[in-house]
Every structure is written in C-alpha cells, then in structure tokens.
Design an enzyme around this catalytic site. Structure first.
Site, mmCIF file in Angstrom:
data_model
loop_
_atom_site.group_PDB
_atom_site.id
_atom_site.type_symbol
_atom_site.label_atom_id
_atom_site.label_comp_id
_atom_site.label_asym_id
_atom_site.label_seq_id
_atom_site.Cartn_x
_atom_site.Cartn_y
_atom_site.Cartn_z
ATOM 1 N N ASP A 11 52.689 54.354 9.883
ATOM 2 C CA ASP A 11 51.272 54.366 10.214
ATOM 3 C C ASP A 11 50.615 55.542 9.489
ATOM 4 O O ASP A 11 51.283 56.513 9.129
ATOM 5 C CB ASP A 11 51.137 54.509 11.742
ATOM 6 C CG ASP A 11 49.712 54.687 12.190
ATOM 7 O OD1 ASP A 11 48.860 53.858 11.821
ATOM 8 O OD2 ASP A 11 49.449 55.663 12.932
ATOM 9 N N ASP A 13 46.859 57.204 10.154
ATOM 10 C CA ASP A 13 46.103 58.145 10.984
ATOM 11 C C ASP A 13 46.812 58.418 12.305
ATOM 12 O O ASP A 13 47.116 57.508 13.060
ATOM 13 C CB ASP A 13 44.695 57.597 11.241
ATOM 14 C CG ASP A 13 43.948 57.298 9.948
ATOM 15 O OD1 ASP A 13 44.202 57.984 8.940
ATOM 16 O OD2 ASP A 13 43.115 56.373 9.946
#
Length: 152
Positions: A11, A13
C-alpha cells in the site's frame, strides 16, 4: 509454478509514506523509516515490489493523474536511494460507491499485476496499514499480510 515471480504488494499512503489525507503534493512526501528495511529484505530475496493504492482523490477531482504520477515518481526515486526498486504503481481512481473490482479490498489490482508480471500470488505478500482494507484483500487471495503503522 516454475518461472513465476514472487511479489510484495505494498500500500502507499499510511504504509510507504505518511498519509496527509488525499496525499499528492511532493512537499507532503515523507517515507516511513521502518518500511525501508522490510522492503529491502524482500527485494534482496528477488521479490518484485508493486504498489497497489486506492486514489479516489482523482475521482473526487482533488488532484490529477499527473499529480499522482509525479508523487509516485518522486517516491520511487527516494526508495531507489535505499536500494529498493518499485516495479510499478497500480492505482484505483474510483470512488468507494462505484463498485469497481480494482478498489481495495477488491483484488483487481493484484490480479492485473499478477498477469502482467507472471506472479505467483500464493507465495507473495501484502504489506499495508489497514487490516480492514489491505488485510481483507490479502485474505481474499489467501496470502500473507504484514500490518504496519495502521489504526484498524
């Protein structure tokens, strides 16, 4: 499974970089120090590193694809300084209520990457900050999930 590659699906952010809320400004780029050795260890074991990220800020018109790409390019450049190469960024620009299969916890981005890079999904890994999103995506695919930083 001969010839298939292993990947780390990470991922963006809240996992790679601090999440400022619809993060897209280069001035907001701050990488978590503790993610670098994790990625480096996998990279050194010949895993390819692929970022999978929901970017509904595009769909909400908070920023453009070009803004996101500039941020991604700078993020990749910074990680290269530590010997970690991002193979590619896969992103979903859709809003949560649009029902697209690429939006996490949907598995569309990983499935697309797996086809493109001949990835052995079952022996790959997901790293993320949200059990409810990244962890659910990993469980749907039956692969290992490593949680960092998150709040759920």
């Amino acid at each position: 499974m001969a010839g298939k590659r292993k990947a780390v699906f990470v991922d963006r952010d809240g996992t790679l970089n601090y999440d400022t809320g619809y993060t897209h400004k280069l001035s907001d780029l701050k990488i978590y120090d503790d993610i670098i050795p994790i990625l480096k260890e996998y990279y050194d074991q010949n895993y390819i590193i692929i970022v999978v990220t929901n970017q509904s800020g595009i769909g909400r018109e908070y920023y453009t694809v070009e803004d996101m790409e500039a941020f991604n390019n700078k993020l990749a450049e910074e990680l290269m300084k530590y010997g970690v190469k991002i193979e590619e960024f896969f992103y979903c620009p859709h809003l949560p209520d649009q029902g697209c299969k690429c939006r996490k916890p949907g598995t569309g981005m990983i499935e697309e990457a797996a086809k493109k890079y001949n990835i052995d999904i079952k022996n790959s890994v997901v790293i993320g900050d949200r059990t409810s999103v990244d962890g659910t995506m990993a469980r749907k695919l039956g692969i290992k999930f490593i949680k960092v930083h998150g709040y759920d």
